[in-house]
Design an enzyme around this catalytic site. Structure first.
Site, mmCIF file in Angstrom:
data_model
loop_
_atom_site.group_PDB
_atom_site.id
_atom_site.type_symbol
_atom_site.label_atom_id
_atom_site.label_comp_id
_atom_site.label_asym_id
_atom_site.label_seq_id
_atom_site.Cartn_x
_atom_site.Cartn_y
_atom_site.Cartn_z
ATOM 1 N N ASP A 1 7.101 -43.168 -37.444
ATOM 2 C CA ASP A 1 7.669 -42.692 -38.706
ATOM 3 C C ASP A 1 7.952 -43.884 -39.610
ATOM 4 O O ASP A 1 8.758 -44.751 -39.261
ATOM 5 C CB ASP A 1 8.968 -41.932 -38.418
ATOM 6 N N ASP B 1 14.856 -35.391 -42.538
ATOM 7 C CA ASP B 1 15.766 -36.508 -42.316
ATOM 8 C C ASP B 1 17.149 -36.117 -42.832
ATOM 9 O O ASP B 1 17.291 -35.730 -43.995
ATOM 10 C CB ASP B 1 15.289 -37.750 -43.068
#
Length: 216
Positions: free
Chosen positions: A169, A33
């Site tokens: 996610d 991320d």
């Protein structure tokens, strides 16, 4: 079910050791991320760290660009030969441009959606989208707990983007993974489920096996 351990959940002081242990696990990718406070209130990895991660592992890398302006990162990532790059629909006035640029890097072009975003408005991008990532928790900094209401959104994504990989996610545990898989998500981004509360002693292989061996 393809697993993608999220490196943001690992011990940041032991990333080298963590990557060596993940090599033995052979996941679908190592998930990174990229956050700089412009889109959500958090900072994760800079380009120097990302480059060193790429040099330290042969596992494909997937990138989730949680950024207000992902375009510089799409160019910066090209030499690293990423496997997947996701950009957020909410951050882009013209997502088609970003998806085309991602494909030009050789990566699969991914479109990510926050929980509140309607998918129907993005149906016109199905021909440019290789992968769709549905956030199954708010990226809120308050524990990012799994929200079961978003299982139906995963099913909707699988219907609208029927030719794309569907990723989930956010706060995913074993029961959630099973429901998400049946809803159409074949790819799971996992953080605490793999690394636990102390990844120095966590058994990555055993934790991952719980997901790959569950009766689907």
């Amino acid at each position: 079910m393809t697993l993608h351990p999220s490196l943001a959940s690992a011990n940041q002081l032991r990333l080298g050791a963590t990557l060596r242990r993940l090599d033995a696990l052979a996941p679908g990718s190592v998930h990174l991320d990229i956050e700089d406070t412009s889109f959500i209130r958090n900072i994760t990895f800079g380009l120097k760290t990302v480059t060193q991660v790429a040099e330290a592992t042969s596992i494909p890398l997937s990138f989730h660009l949680m950024l207000a302006n992902p375009f510089p990162w799409i160019e910066w990532l090209k030499p690293l030969k990423p496997g997947w790059v996701f950009v957020h629909a909410e951050a882009l006035a013209n997502p088609a441009e970003a998806l085309a640029l991602i494909r030009a890097t050789g990566a699969k072009a991914g479109l990510a959606f926050n929980p509140a975003t309607r998918l129907q408005s993005y149906r016109y991008l199905t021909h440019l989208t290789d992968s769709v990532l549905i956030m199954t928790s708010e990226p809120d900094g308050y524990g990012q707990l799994f929200n079961p209401w978003l299982i139906s959104k995963v099913a909707e994504a699988a219907d609208i983007f029927s030719a794309s990989e569907i990723w989930a996610d956010g706060g995913i545990d074993l029961p959630a993974a099973k429901r998400l898989y049946h809803a159409g998500a074949g790819h799971m981004v996992l953080g605490r489920a793999v690394f636990g509360s102390n990844d120095e002693v966590a058994d990555y292989a055993a934790n991952a096996a719980k997901f790959t061996e569950i009766e689907l």
